[in-house]
Design an enzyme around this catalytic site. Structure first.
Site, PDB file in Angstrom:
ATOM      1  N   GLU A   1      -3.490   7.554  -4.151  1.00  0.00           N
ATOM      2  CA  GLU A   1      -3.562   6.226  -3.368  1.00  0.00           C
ATOM      3  C   GLU A   1      -3.322   5.117  -4.403  1.00  0.00           C
ATOM      4  O   GLU A   1      -4.115   4.958  -5.158  1.00  0.00           O
ATOM      5  CB  GLU A   1      -4.806   6.093  -2.455  1.00  0.00           C
ATOM      6  CG  GLU A   1      -4.577   4.879  -1.740  1.00  0.00           C
ATOM      7  CD  GLU A   1      -6.053   4.451  -0.890  1.00  0.00           C
ATOM      8  OE1 GLU A   1      -5.941   4.552   0.450  1.00  0.00           O
ATOM      9  OE2 GLU A   1      -7.049   4.054  -1.742  1.00  0.00           O
TER      10      GLU A   1
ATOM     11  N   TYR B   1       1.075  -1.043  -0.047  1.00  0.00           N
ATOM     12  CA  TYR B   1      -0.015   0.096  -0.338  1.00  0.00           C
ATOM     13  C   TYR B   1       0.860   1.263   0.136  1.00  0.00           C
ATOM     14  O   TYR B   1       1.794   1.374   0.839  1.00  0.00           O
ATOM     15  CB  TYR B   1      -0.974   0.039   1.503  1.00  0.00           C
ATOM     16  CG  TYR B   1      -1.536   1.427   1.431  1.00  0.00           C
ATOM     17  CD1 TYR B   1      -2.876   1.327   0.981  1.00  0.00           C
ATOM     18  CD2 TYR B   1      -0.986   2.361   1.992  1.00  0.00           C
ATOM     19  CE1 TYR B   1      -3.766   2.577   1.040  1.00  0.00           C
ATOM     20  CE2 TYR B   1      -1.981   3.550   2.037  1.00  0.00           C
ATOM     21  CZ  TYR B   1      -3.297   3.618   1.666  1.00  0.00           C
ATOM     22  OH  TYR B   1      -3.908   4.904   1.679  1.00  0.00           O
TER      23      TYR B   1
END
Ligand code: GDP
Ligand code: MN
Length: 377
Positions: A191, A101
């Protein structure tokens, strides 16, 4: 402002962030043609402005052309969290060896811009943050130099995510590119979840979520071109309403964002589920109420409408005039419960006499009533 994954990935490519090849389409036939160009296996991805598409069935791996056609058809007729899927991204499938991530966001609490990383990507980061907060890594960078961030500065952080030197270098390059894109395009979030390593060891952004700052749209004509909203979002924006569709059964109309949140909380507290967030603002414009009704009524899962009005600058009787006008214009097929207090409350109540609308004497009573109605219909 939210943009779709396919648009975010176009930006990524402009900034040199590697992605899988992909083509955005709006019909099953186009999906087949795209898959023919890209080759199989491919991944079909619903383009909607919400996360968790994978879990909702909006992301599917396809291995034959027949599968492309049937799966594309299925995804294009889905709604995810109340949003109809209008576009589909056909992407070359990636053989994933590792998922991490990585994001760049504004930490309002710390008044800083910060990279967030976690070597367990793909899954819900919020969950990891709760259960193992020590796995969430932070790298704060001064916003003044974010646009000129150097790869070497990112490398120590990138190494924590990728023990392999080559992959860490690639990730550091991606971070520097994210910094430039963040500043140049006035982003408020970039993101990548997951950022993956494929079978060749290449680091690729497999997903992309980008938020663009609404307040900077005046100086970002290119960002404005990316605006693709649902018709209801456009209607809400044009009517100066704050509207968010949710998946419950109780339509809510409230004046003031704070009161709207409190209304949703109390509805939940008594076991109901709001169909939307709607703030008609602090003014006394009956037209906003009419526009709000239209938005709420378009949602076929709404079983009851709850109006919660606090009369300050807003006059309760003006709101009631809006409700009455809405009932003349639209086929309001569901019961309406109104709780109002404050300026011109008595005048508002007088206008409601003789109608079949219910007036609650307190917020609690109103919330209980709508929850009961919602359950019984
Ligand atoms: P999200 O559910 O909206 O976050 O959508 P993502 O694009 O992140 O996809 C969800 C998950 O699907 C990813 O975490 C991957 O595990 C999987 N996925 C997406 N694209 C591919 C792909 O090309 N190959 C493989 N093997 N899995 C994929
Ligand atoms: Mn994702």
């Amino acid at each position: 402002m939210k943009i779709h994954e396919y648009q975010a990935k176009e930006l990524f490519r402009e900034y040199g962030i590697p992605t899988a090849s992909d083509i955005a389409v709006s019909t099953a036939e186009e999906a087949v043609r795209a898959a023919e160009k890209l080759g199989l296996p491919a991944v079909l991805k619903a383009q909607v402005h919400v996360g968790g598409r994978g879990k909702a069935g909006g992301i599917k791996l396809v291995e034959t052309m027949d599968q492309v056609a049937t799966t594309a058809e299925a995804i294009l007729s889905m709604s995810i969290k109340g949003l109809p899927v209008r576009k589909l991204l056909v992407a070359s499938a990636v053989n994933i060896k590792k998922e991490v991530y990585l994001s760049l966001l504004i930490d309002r609490g710390a008044s800083k811009v910060v990279f967030i990383g976690c070597s367990e990507g793909g899954v819900e980061i919020e969950q990891t943050a709760k259960t193992s907060p020590e796995k969430i890594l932070r790298f704060e960078t001064p916003v003044s130099s974010l646009g000129a961030l150097k790869e070497e500065e990112c490398l120590p952080f990138a190494r924590k995510l990728f023990p392999d030197a080559g992959q860490a270098g690639a990730a550091a390059r991606i971070m520097a590119a994210m910094g430039r894109m963040f500043v140049e395009r006035d982003c408020s979030l970039i993101e990548i979840n997951p950022l993956v390593v494929d079978e060749n060891g290449t680091v690729i952004a497999l997903d992309a979520k980008v938020l663009l700052d609404d307040n900077a749209l005046f100086r970002q004509p290119k960002n404005l071109e990316l605006r693709e909203e649902d018709p209801e979002e456009t209607a809400a924006r044009n009517g100066h309403l704050s509207f968010v569709r949710l998946d419950g059964e109780i339509g809510c109309m409230v004046n003031g964002a704070g009161l709207a949140m409190a209304t949703m909380d109390i509805v939940k507290h008594f076991g109901g589920s709001p169909a939307n967030f709607l703030d008609v603002g602090g003014s006394s414009d009956p037209k906003k109420v009419v526009d709000g009704f239209k938005l709420i009524l378009e949602d076929k899962s709404v079983k009851v409408i709850f109006l919660n009005i606090f009369g300050g600058i807003t006059r309760c009787d003006d709101i009631v005039k809006g409700i009455l006008a809405a009932r003349e214009q639209f086929d309001v097929r569901v019961p309406i419960v109104i709780r109002m207090a404050g300026t011109n409350e008595a005048e508002g109540r007088a206008l409601l006499e003789g109608t079949d609308m219910m007036v609650a004497d307190s917020l609690e009573e109103g919330a209980k009533t709508v929850v009961e109605i919602g359950k019984s219909r």
